[in-house]
Design a protein around this motif. Structure first.
Motif, PDB file in Angstrom:
ATOM      1  N   TRP A   1      37.074  43.461  40.766  1.00 25.33           N
ATOM      2  CA  TRP A   1      37.723  42.503  41.665  1.00 25.33           C
ATOM      3  C   TRP A   1      38.822  41.719  40.974  1.00 25.33           C
ATOM      4  O   TRP A   1      39.636  41.058  41.634  1.00 25.33           O
ATOM      5  CB  TRP A   1      36.671  41.555  42.255  1.00 25.33           C
ATOM      6  CG  TRP A   1      35.583  42.285  42.975  1.00 25.33           C
ATOM      7  CD1 TRP A   1      34.282  42.383  42.590  1.00 25.33           C
ATOM      8  CD2 TRP A   1      35.700  43.042  44.184  1.00 25.33           C
ATOM      9  NE1 TRP A   1      33.566  43.149  43.480  1.00 25.33           N
ATOM     10  CE2 TRP A   1      34.418  43.569  44.471  1.00 25.33           C
ATOM     11  CE3 TRP A   1      36.756  43.339  45.045  1.00 25.33           C
ATOM     12  CZ2 TRP A   1      34.164  44.367  45.588  1.00 25.33           C
ATOM     13  CZ3 TRP A   1      36.509  44.136  46.154  1.00 25.33           C
ATOM     14  CH2 TRP A   1      35.234  44.636  46.421  1.00 25.33           C
ATOM     15  N   ASP A   2      38.873  41.812  39.629  1.00 27.72           N
ATOM     16  CA  ASP A   2      39.932  41.130  38.883  1.00 27.72           C
ATOM     17  C   ASP A   2      41.179  42.006  38.734  1.00 27.72           C
ATOM     18  O   ASP A   2      42.199  41.550  38.216  1.00 27.72           O
ATOM     19  CB  ASP A   2      39.439  40.736  37.485  1.00 27.72           C
ATOM     20  CG  ASP A   2      38.310  39.714  37.540  1.00 27.72           C
ATOM     21  OD1 ASP A   2      38.324  38.882  38.472  1.00 27.72           O
ATOM     22  OD2 ASP A   2      37.423  39.768  36.673  1.00 27.72           O
ATOM     23  N   GLN A   3      41.075  43.264  39.167  1.00 24.99           N
ATOM     24  CA  GLN A   3      42.203  44.178  39.060  1.00 24.99           C
ATOM     25  C   GLN A   3      42.950  44.260  40.392  1.00 24.99           C
ATOM     26  O   GLN A   3      42.344  44.138  41.461  1.00 24.99           O
ATOM     27  CB  GLN A   3      41.738  45.568  38.628  1.00 24.99           C
ATOM     28  CG  GLN A   3      41.122  45.585  37.237  1.00 24.99           C
ATOM     29  CD  GLN A   3      40.892  46.989  36.711  1.00 24.99           C
ATOM     30  OE1 GLN A   3      40.983  47.976  37.430  1.00 24.99           O
ATOM     31  NE2 GLN A   3      40.577  47.088  35.433  1.00 24.99           N
ATOM     32  N   THR A   4      44.245  44.488  40.314  1.00 22.21           N
ATOM     33  CA  THR A   4      45.078  44.562  41.504  1.00 22.21           C
ATOM     34  C   THR A   4      45.111  45.993  42.030  1.00 22.21           C
ATOM     35  O   THR A   4      45.559  46.910  41.324  1.00 22.21           O
ATOM     36  CB  THR A   4      46.524  44.121  41.195  1.00 22.21           C
ATOM     37  OG1 THR A   4      46.499  42.787  40.689  1.00 22.21           O
ATOM     38  CG2 THR A   4      47.388  44.182  42.448  1.00 22.21           C
ATOM     39  N   PRO A   5      44.639  46.221  43.267  1.00 19.66           N
ATOM     40  CA  PRO A   5      44.684  47.585  43.811  1.00 19.66           C
ATOM     41  C   PRO A   5      46.107  48.010  44.134  1.00 19.66           C
ATOM     42  O   PRO A   5      46.903  47.222  44.648  1.00 19.66           O
ATOM     43  CB  PRO A   5      43.827  47.483  45.078  1.00 19.66           C
ATOM     44  CG  PRO A   5      43.881  46.047  45.463  1.00 19.66           C
ATOM     45  CD  PRO A   5      44.018  45.267  44.197  1.00 19.66           C
TER      46      PRO A   5
END
Length: 456
Positions: free
Chosen positions: A405-409
């Motif tokens: 959830w800390d990564q940008t999709p």
């Protein structure tokens, strides 16, 4: 590994179940005469275990009890980029099947998917979809041509047993590309197995190279917003990803001898315990266990390392679609099946619990981490609904679940996606087969070739 005896028994069980499904098909003609609508639906890739078919048979029975006027006929199915168009043109696909997000734009532009806008509106959940995901099935005409049913993020999959043999901590997997390289060498030196592997054929090499470019802050394509795009393959991030492959293969000797792997074969090698690490979508645990016989105790998953100024995790997934050749009666049946089989378990508690319970009782994986097709809130709520039936090793997937959830999709490139992936396959293959491959020259040529395709 399965013993020969267990494999034979499983094979007999699968054949028996397939025979039962075929029996449905054989009886379908009589059913049609009685007013039933026969609906051919995609099930599993060839080789799925008996438990998968048992779970499908149970779900088929549940559906037909609720909708007795529809006769479900299961059909083995596996999407493959190079052969898909031929199957579609030849009419050998089921009435309901799935395709990757990356192919949906091309297929709908070619008139090869059924318009389902009215059906989705009537069901009342058009506005519930994640807008980024819904865009993947929306045509230039604003109409919707499929049901997004599953999404994933890029992930690093690793063998916990090989980690331990190499003196590595499986609960603390690599968090940088350099740490992946170091772990790969440690695994190879300690076990003789492939420390790190990567897909390279059937468009999967280009897919994973694109994924790793995004993770390193680059992009292989810029969308102009009008259906056209500019190729940006020749960038520092793509070069770094290829240099990483070169170094693991030629400097460290950690890559192994197999450089012609695709989605199926790399999963097979990993499930057999021959590969320490590889990148793919976060949704493959089910296939590893169900289709390739992996012992779940060896499995670990974490996020793909991020670096650079604008890194992201390449997302993807697939959509449930309807063949454009079916009649209105079959289309109506197809919508009913897609809603029941794929969609309701994402938004309705009773449907979610029934699906999870059925899969759990049949020994199928429940709870594999995914990206939400709908809102994150609804996804989190659905995980609470099925908590009693989750049977995957969630602790072994925590390095992924805790950090994703800390990564940008980032969505996959939209224009000529598979064609460009095929181009990049050759670049990956060259780096893995030629120690002296000129990466700069390869990228410059790929840039030119890709732009030519985008300009067609």
């Amino acid at each position: 590994m399965k013993s020969p005896t267990k494999t034979l028994v499983a094979g007999i069980a699968v054949l028996a179940t397939v025979g039962a499904l075929a029996g449905c098909s054989a009886g379908g003609d009589e059913g049609a005469a009685d007013g039933k609508t026969e609906l051919r639906v995609a099930t599993f890739p060839p080789g799925a275990d008996a438990a998968a078919y048992e779970a499908f048979a149970a779900q088929e029975k549940q559906f037909e009890k609720e909708y007795p006027d529809i006769d479900i006929i299961g059909v083995e199915y596996e999407w493959e980029g190079p052969t898909f168009a031929v199957q579609l043109a030849g009419g050998s696909l089921p009435d309901v099947f799935t395709v990757p997000f990356t192919d949906s734009k091309t297929l709908l532009e070619n008139g090869q998917l059924m318009d389902v806008t009215d059906a989705i509106d009537k069901l009342g959940y058009t506005d519930k979809f994640n807008p980024i995901i819904l865009d993947g099935v929306t045509g230039a005409d604003g109409k919707i041509y499929g049901f997004p049913r599953q999404a994933y993020a890029a992930a690093l999959h690793y063998n916990r047993d090989l980690f331990e043999q190499a003196g590595l901590d499986p609960d603390n997997p690599p968090q940088t590309w350099e740490e992946i390289r170091e772990a790969a060498k440690a695994i190879h030196d300690a076990t003789g197995k492939t420390g790190y592997a990567q897909m390279a054929i059937n468009n999967t090499g280009g897919w994973q190279l694109t994924s790793q470019t995004v993770a390193r802050g680059g992009r292989t394509q810029t969308d102009n917003g009008d259906g056209t795009a500019e190729s940006t393959i020749d960038n520092d991030a793509t070069k770094a990803a290829l240099q990483f492959l070169h170094d693991v293969k030629w400097e460290d000797g950690s890559f192994g001898s197999k450089v012609d792997l695709d989605w199926g074969t790399i999963n097979q090698e990993f499930a057999a315990g021959n590969v320490g690490m590889y990148t793919s979508g976060s949704d493959i645990y089910t296939a590893l266990v169900r289709d390739f016989g992996m012992d779940s105790s060896i499995y670990g998953m974490t996020v793909v390392p991020m670096e650079g100024d604008d890194p992201g995790t390449l997302g993807g997934g697939d959509i449930a679609v309807i063949s454009p050749t079916v009649d209105e009666k079959t289309k109506a049946a197809a919508v009913t099946w897609i809603d029941w089989y794929y969609m309701q378990k994402l938004m309705d508690k009773d449907a979610a619990v029934l699906d999870a319970k059925t899969l759990n009782e049949s020994g199928q994986a429940v709870g594999t981490p995914l990206l939400p097709v709908l809102s994150r809130e609804l996804y989190d709520e659905s995980q609470e609904w099925i908590a009693d039936y989750i049977n995957v090793p969630v602790d072994q997937m925590a390095p992924f679940s805790d950090r994703i959830w800390d990564q940008t999709p980032v969505g996959e490139p939209k224009v000529k996606t598979q064609e460009v992936y095929a181009l990049l396959d050759t670049v990956v293959q060259k780096v893995l087969t030629d120690q002296n491959a000129d990466i700069d020259a390869l990228l410059a040529q790929a840039q030119t070739d890709a732009q030519s395709k985008l300009d067609e």
